[in-house]
Design a protein around this motif. Structure first.
Motif, mmCIF file in Angstrom:
data_model
loop_
_atom_site.group_PDB
_atom_site.id
_atom_site.type_symbol
_atom_site.label_atom_id
_atom_site.label_comp_id
_atom_site.label_asym_id
_atom_site.label_seq_id
_atom_site.Cartn_x
_atom_site.Cartn_y
_atom_site.Cartn_z
ATOM 1 N N ALA A 116 0.835 -1.204 0.000
ATOM 2 C CA ALA A 116 0.000 0.000 0.000
ATOM 3 C C ALA A 116 0.869 1.252 0.000
ATOM 4 C CB ALA A 116 -0.897 0.003 1.239
ATOM 5 N N GLU A 117 0.281 2.365 -0.369
ATOM 6 C CA GLU A 117 0.997 3.638 -0.284
ATOM 7 C C GLU A 117 1.258 3.975 1.180
ATOM 8 O OE1 GLU A 117 -1.031 6.803 -2.252
ATOM 9 O OE2 GLU A 117 -0.001 6.394 -4.141
ATOM 10 N N PRO A 170 0.910 5.660 4.569
ATOM 11 C CA PRO A 170 -0.252 6.405 5.071
ATOM 12 C C PRO A 170 0.030 7.877 5.305
ATOM 13 C CG PRO A 170 0.651 4.931 6.759
ATOM 14 C CD PRO A 170 1.317 4.575 5.479
ATOM 15 N N SER A 189 -1.679 10.450 2.934
ATOM 16 C CA SER A 189 -3.084 10.837 3.091
ATOM 17 C C SER A 189 -3.390 11.405 4.473
ATOM 18 C CB SER A 189 -3.991 9.630 2.830
ATOM 19 O OG SER A 189 -3.670 8.556 3.704
ATOM 20 N N ARG A 190 -2.606 10.993 5.482
ATOM 21 C CA ARG A 190 -2.894 11.429 6.843
ATOM 22 C C ARG A 190 -2.258 12.773 7.179
ATOM 23 N NH1 ARG A 190 -1.934 5.788 10.292
ATOM 24 N NH2 ARG A 190 -3.715 4.639 9.436
ATOM 25 N N THR A 207 3.423 7.644 10.721
ATOM 26 C CA THR A 207 3.111 6.601 11.691
ATOM 27 C C THR A 207 4.285 5.633 11.781
ATOM 28 O OG1 THR A 207 0.741 6.759 11.189
ATOM 29 C CG2 THR A 207 1.505 4.774 12.340
ATOM 30 N N GLN A 239 -2.082 -4.767 7.745
ATOM 31 C CA GLN A 239 -1.983 -3.623 8.650
ATOM 32 C C GLN A 239 -0.646 -2.891 8.525
ATOM 33 O OE1 GLN A 239 -3.033 -5.177 12.520
ATOM 34 N NE2 GLN A 239 -5.214 -5.255 12.018
ATOM 35 N N GLY A 258 0.043 -1.584 5.946
ATOM 36 C CA GLY A 258 -0.396 -0.444 5.153
ATOM 37 C C GLY A 258 -0.747 0.763 5.996
ATOM 38 N N GLU A 259 -0.814 0.597 7.313
ATOM 39 C CA GLU A 259 -1.096 1.697 8.231
ATOM 40 C C GLU A 259 0.162 2.182 8.941
ATOM 41 O OE1 GLU A 259 -4.259 0.395 10.796
ATOM 42 O OE2 GLU A 259 -5.277 -0.629 9.157
ATOM 43 N N ASP A 303 4.226 3.766 8.335
ATOM 44 C CA ASP A 303 5.203 4.358 7.413
ATOM 45 C C ASP A 303 6.610 3.828 7.639
ATOM 46 O OD1 ASP A 303 3.654 6.537 5.937
ATOM 47 O OD2 ASP A 303 3.191 7.025 8.022
ATOM 48 N N ARG A 348 8.233 2.311 -0.849
ATOM 49 C CA ARG A 348 7.078 1.421 -0.909
ATOM 50 C C ARG A 348 7.001 0.729 -2.272
ATOM 51 N NH1 ARG A 348 4.618 2.112 4.360
ATOM 52 N NH2 ARG A 348 2.645 1.126 3.895
#
Length: 232
Positions: free
Chosen positions: A31-32, A34, A37-38, A42, A116, A118-119, A121, A196
């Motif tokens: 996944a990109e 996070p 987008s956030r 993280t 998870q 993906g959540e 960095d 990523r």
């Protein structure tokens, strides 16, 4: 060169690593990061909670304090217990990190756990007992990982894995270097996004995922041991 004093046996070294990783077929796509987008970074660690000692918490808290708005995501079977989760929230609070910056989760299926990543960095490796399989999984999911290497075998597991990926800049020799490496990654969303896209392919091409090559190296090591035994 730091290891032999901890063993009575004669050591036999493999040319790349004692680890060989075969990712599960159900591992989800990368996944990109996070942070894109956030708007904040993280950090995270999915290692066994027993590895997260007061020294680790103090250094992670220092990193969080130096990265405004950042969060820390921890996942471990033990964190499914509310009393355990409360204890770790208190330990971080003692270091000035409030509960709003912590994300805890407990047990899930392996496929869900991989998803998870993906959540997260940036993965923060515990010490002195560093990750092994957990480090492989983070890297396979495209998450860069910072480790603190010291003299014992268990303190160099992640360092071995990163060396095979030619990521020596993520291998720290001191807590200060660990902090700086984590913060450097956190300061550059473009690099996080590029990593990523590249880490999984780099890992797939590396000795870490070369099962046939690992087997040949292991067979050669067995032959050397046998020949040495014959001559002694």
């Amino acid at each position: 060169e730091h290891i032999p004093q901890y063993f009575s046996e004669r050591l036999v070294r493999l040319p790349h690593s004692r680890f060989c990783y075969r990712p599960p077929d159900y591992a989800p796509a990368v996944a990109e990061p996070p942070a894109l987008s956030r708007g904040y970074v993280t950090f995270g660690c999915f290692n066994n909670l027993a590895k997260i000692n007061p020294e680790v918490i103090a250094l992670w808290a220092e990193i969080l304090a130096a990265a405004p708005g950042s969060r820390l995501r921890l996942k471990s079977l033990a964190l499914g217990d509310e009393g355990t989760a409360a204890r770790y929230r208190a330990l971080f609070a003692e270091q000035g990190i409030g509960p709003e910056r912590l994300e805890f989760s407990g047990f899930s299926s392996h496929a869900e756990m991989l998803a998870q990543y993906g959540e997260m960095d940036i993965a923060l490796d515990p010490f002195p007992f560093t990750g092994g399989l957990t480090t492989c999984e983070a890297l396979w999911m495209g998450v860069p990982l910072v480790t603190l290497a010291s003299g014992q075998l268990v303190s160099r597991q992640s360092a071995s894995l990163l060396a095979n990926l030619e990521k020596s800049e993520w291998i720290a020799q001191t807590p200060g270097q660990y902090r700086d490496a984590a913060l450097k990654l956190a300061s550059d969303p473009g690099t996080l996004a590029a990593l990523r896209k590249s880490l999984r392919d780099e890992m797939a091409r590396s000795p870490l995922c070369d099962g046939a090559g690992f087997t040949k190296d292991l067979e050669s090591a067995y032959q050397r041991m046998w020949q040495n035994a014959e001559t002694h």
